[in-house]
Design a protein around this motif. Sequence first.
Motif, mmCIF file in Angstrom:
data_model
loop_
_atom_site.group_PDB
_atom_site.id
_atom_site.type_symbol
_atom_site.label_atom_id
_atom_site.label_comp_id
_atom_site.label_asym_id
_atom_site.label_seq_id
_atom_site.Cartn_x
_atom_site.Cartn_y
_atom_site.Cartn_z
ATOM 1 N N VAL A 107 0.967 -1.171 -0.144
ATOM 2 C CA VAL A 107 0.038 -0.145 -0.012
ATOM 3 C C VAL A 107 0.831 1.376 0.171
ATOM 4 O O VAL A 107 1.909 1.340 0.676
ATOM 5 C CB VAL A 107 -0.956 -0.143 1.220
ATOM 6 N N GLN A 108 0.655 2.203 -0.701
ATOM 7 C CA GLN A 108 1.317 3.286 -1.146
ATOM 8 C C GLN A 108 0.594 4.487 -0.801
ATOM 9 O O GLN A 108 -0.509 4.804 -1.130
ATOM 10 C CB GLN A 108 1.966 3.554 -2.465
ATOM 11 N N GLN A 109 1.163 5.393 0.091
ATOM 12 C CA GLN A 109 0.378 6.904 0.458
ATOM 13 C C GLN A 109 0.933 7.926 -0.550
ATOM 14 O O GLN A 109 2.206 7.964 -1.078
ATOM 15 C CB GLN A 109 0.629 6.955 1.858
ATOM 16 N N SER A 110 0.185 8.887 -0.668
ATOM 17 C CA SER A 110 0.801 10.164 -1.190
ATOM 18 C C SER A 110 1.445 10.936 -0.146
ATOM 19 O O SER A 110 1.387 10.438 1.038
ATOM 20 C CB SER A 110 -0.344 10.900 -1.688
ATOM 21 N N ALA A 111 2.364 11.738 -0.523
ATOM 22 C CA ALA A 111 3.093 12.771 0.704
ATOM 23 C C ALA A 111 2.177 13.566 1.345
ATOM 24 O O ALA A 111 2.509 13.576 2.628
ATOM 25 C CB ALA A 111 3.856 13.715 -0.124
ATOM 26 N N LEU A 112 0.916 13.836 1.028
ATOM 27 C CA LEU A 112 0.054 14.410 1.865
ATOM 28 C C LEU A 112 -0.810 13.385 2.845
ATOM 29 O O LEU A 112 -0.599 13.774 4.076
ATOM 30 C CB LEU A 112 -1.108 15.004 1.155
ATOM 31 N N GLU A 113 -0.915 12.390 2.443
ATOM 32 C CA GLU A 113 -1.466 11.271 3.423
ATOM 33 C C GLU A 113 -0.600 10.744 4.553
ATOM 34 O O GLU A 113 -0.689 10.680 5.445
ATOM 35 C CB GLU A 113 -1.638 9.880 2.644
ATOM 36 N N ARG A 114 0.865 10.817 3.822
ATOM 37 C CA ARG A 114 1.987 10.509 4.848
ATOM 38 C C ARG A 114 2.287 11.804 5.924
ATOM 39 O O ARG A 114 2.184 11.444 7.162
ATOM 40 C CB ARG A 114 3.282 10.364 4.227
ATOM 41 N N PHE A 115 2.044 12.925 5.643
ATOM 42 C CA PHE A 115 1.940 13.955 6.415
ATOM 43 C C PHE A 115 0.763 13.988 7.623
ATOM 44 O O PHE A 115 1.033 14.108 8.771
ATOM 45 C CB PHE A 115 1.936 15.400 5.562
ATOM 46 N N LEU A 116 -0.215 13.582 7.077
ATOM 47 C CA LEU A 116 -1.365 13.432 7.806
ATOM 48 C C LEU A 116 -1.320 12.261 8.830
ATOM 49 O O LEU A 116 -1.820 12.165 9.878
ATOM 50 C CB LEU A 116 -2.744 13.418 7.116
ATOM 51 N N GLY A 117 -0.762 11.272 8.124
ATOM 52 C CA GLY A 117 -0.383 9.956 8.994
ATOM 53 C C GLY A 117 0.692 10.160 10.100
ATOM 54 O O GLY A 117 0.282 9.921 11.099
ATOM 55 N N ASP A 118 1.447 11.055 9.920
ATOM 56 C CA ASP A 118 2.466 11.459 10.970
ATOM 57 C C ASP A 118 1.961 12.388 11.977
ATOM 58 O O ASP A 118 2.109 12.367 13.177
ATOM 59 C CB ASP A 118 3.666 12.264 10.352
ATOM 60 N N ALA A 119 0.572 13.069 11.635
ATOM 61 C CA ALA A 119 0.105 13.769 12.677
ATOM 62 C C ALA A 119 -1.326 12.886 13.180
ATOM 63 O O ALA A 119 -2.012 13.692 14.042
ATOM 64 C CB ALA A 119 -0.724 14.996 12.022
ATOM 65 N N GLY A 120 -1.225 11.819 12.738
ATOM 66 C CA GLY A 120 -2.328 11.198 13.678
ATOM 67 C C GLY A 120 -3.421 10.184 12.716
ATOM 68 O O GLY A 120 -4.178 9.709 13.369
#
Length: 128
Positions: free
Chosen positions: A27-40
């Motif tokens: 499963v691959q995320q976009s950079a925005l999803e990764r940013f939001l993932g790092d924020a919870g």
Amino acid sequence: MTAITNLTFSISSPDGTNAVLDVSYSVQQSALERFLGDAGLGFEECIEIVGAGADGAADQVLHTFPSQLVIFDLGELVATRSRSLTVPRTGHPERFSARVEVRYVGLDTVPARADCAIHASAAPRESY
């Protein structure tokens, strides 16, 4: 948008009584999803094994894997997943598919989805 790649699905019957359903994917995320993932923001996988209906009938969900959170290492964009489920060996349709969805946890959005078909004719019927 989240993307599911390299989806594989296999069935084995090591003891003749039960069937082991193996599903693997990335499963691959976009950079925005990764940013939001790092924020919870969380991600949840849902895996279903679907049997094709006979003569054009609707597909039937045969088995559902317990849902799990998809965990990405900090800053990572790709996670590789591998899941197995042992089920009783019973009569099933000739064609199966593994259906994988990855959803945002707590958000009502369209999930990333991928299907991977397997035909019973590709493996001996007694193997399942």
